[in-house]
Design a protein around this motif. Structure first.
Motif, mmCIF file in Angstrom:
data_model
loop_
_atom_site.group_PDB
_atom_site.id
_atom_site.type_symbol
_atom_site.label_atom_id
_atom_site.label_comp_id
_atom_site.label_asym_id
_atom_site.label_seq_id
_atom_site.Cartn_x
_atom_site.Cartn_y
_atom_site.Cartn_z
ATOM 1 N N LYS A 113 31.870 45.068 35.541
ATOM 2 C CA LYS A 113 30.237 45.176 35.520
ATOM 3 C C LYS A 113 29.869 45.058 37.172
ATOM 4 C CE LYS A 113 29.028 43.719 30.929
ATOM 5 N NZ LYS A 113 28.491 42.742 30.171
ATOM 6 N N ALA A 114 30.565 44.128 37.797
ATOM 7 C CA ALA A 114 30.331 43.943 39.210
ATOM 8 C C ALA A 114 30.849 45.159 39.889
ATOM 9 C CB ALA A 114 31.067 42.835 40.015
ATOM 10 N N LEU A 115 31.423 45.941 39.754
ATOM 11 C CA LEU A 115 32.271 47.070 40.440
ATOM 12 C C LEU A 115 31.095 48.255 40.134
ATOM 13 C CD1 LEU A 115 35.915 47.026 39.891
ATOM 14 C CD2 LEU A 115 34.876 46.959 42.003
ATOM 15 N N ARG A 116 30.735 48.109 38.791
ATOM 16 C CA ARG A 116 29.468 49.327 38.417
ATOM 17 C C ARG A 116 28.555 49.166 39.293
ATOM 18 N NH1 ARG A 116 30.706 48.689 32.058
ATOM 19 N NH2 ARG A 116 32.553 50.534 31.860
ATOM 20 N N ALA A 117 28.105 47.984 39.416
ATOM 21 C CA ALA A 117 26.835 47.662 40.329
ATOM 22 C C ALA A 117 26.878 47.972 41.721
ATOM 23 C CB ALA A 117 26.315 45.925 40.062
ATOM 24 N N GLU A 118 27.927 47.760 42.248
ATOM 25 C CA GLU A 118 28.345 48.076 43.655
ATOM 26 C C GLU A 118 28.751 49.608 43.830
ATOM 27 O OE1 GLU A 118 28.590 46.823 47.479
ATOM 28 O OE2 GLU A 118 27.893 45.645 45.952
ATOM 29 N N LEU A 119 29.564 50.144 43.083
ATOM 30 C CA LEU A 119 29.994 51.447 43.426
ATOM 31 C C LEU A 119 29.442 52.714 42.495
ATOM 32 C CD1 LEU A 119 33.767 50.621 43.345
ATOM 33 C CD2 LEU A 119 32.311 50.793 45.438
#
Length: 164
Positions: A27-33
């Motif tokens: 989820k954090a990667l999706r928000a960032e990338l």
């Protein structure tokens, strides 16, 4: 003994533990990338992890490729337990065919809204185990419950090392 081969923990419990860590990271990667880039990055990493894990287990398992595949498959069955429902279609020396008609793994990952992650952690591993048995073992699977099908179709073809 590591968690991937620890007989005291079911594979379902193992993936539940993995999901507790992976889903927040995803989820954090999706928000960032962005979703597409993050999903591709995680898929690449998890496929490499799964392939490497199974190769290491295969390397320390004695025997021919067919014997390694059979030993790895037999060792996983107690850890799978009743978490899948299996309908056997054929069990012969040169072919094993079955359908998985119920899958608690798919149920779990669908409830999380992350069936692709379940496919990476679990379903892809079936091919990595079959690769340990190659060229004596070949797996064909065209669908999985994790992908939304009604059943998973496992079709194994075996030949002894001397067969052409």
């Amino acid at each position: 003994m590591d968690i991937e081969t620890n007989e005291s923990i079911s594979i379902l419990d193992q993936v539940k533990l993995q999901a507790q860590v992976l889903i927040p990271v995803l989820k954090a990667l999706r928000a960032e990338l962005g979703e597409s880039r993050a999903n591709a990055l995680v898929a690449q990493a998890l496929r490499a992890w799964s392939r490497d894990l199974h190769q290491k287990i295969g390397a320390r398992t004695p025997g021919t490729p067919l014997e390694k595949w059979a030993a790895m498959t037999a060792a996983s069955m107690p850890r799978i337990g009743g978490d899948i429902d299996v309908q056997f279609l054929k069990q012969e020396p040169d072919a094993v065919e079955f359908n998985v008609t119920g899958c608690r793994y798919a149920d779990f990952f669908r409830q999380l809204g992350e069936p692709e992650l379940g496919g990476l952690l679990l379903c892809d591993g079936d091919f990595h185990v079959a690769d340990i048995g190659s060229p004596e073992v070949q797996l064909t699977r065209t669908q999985t419950i994790m992908q939304g099908a009604r059943y998973c179709d496992f079709r194994y073809r075996m030949k002894s090392g001397g067969d052409e």
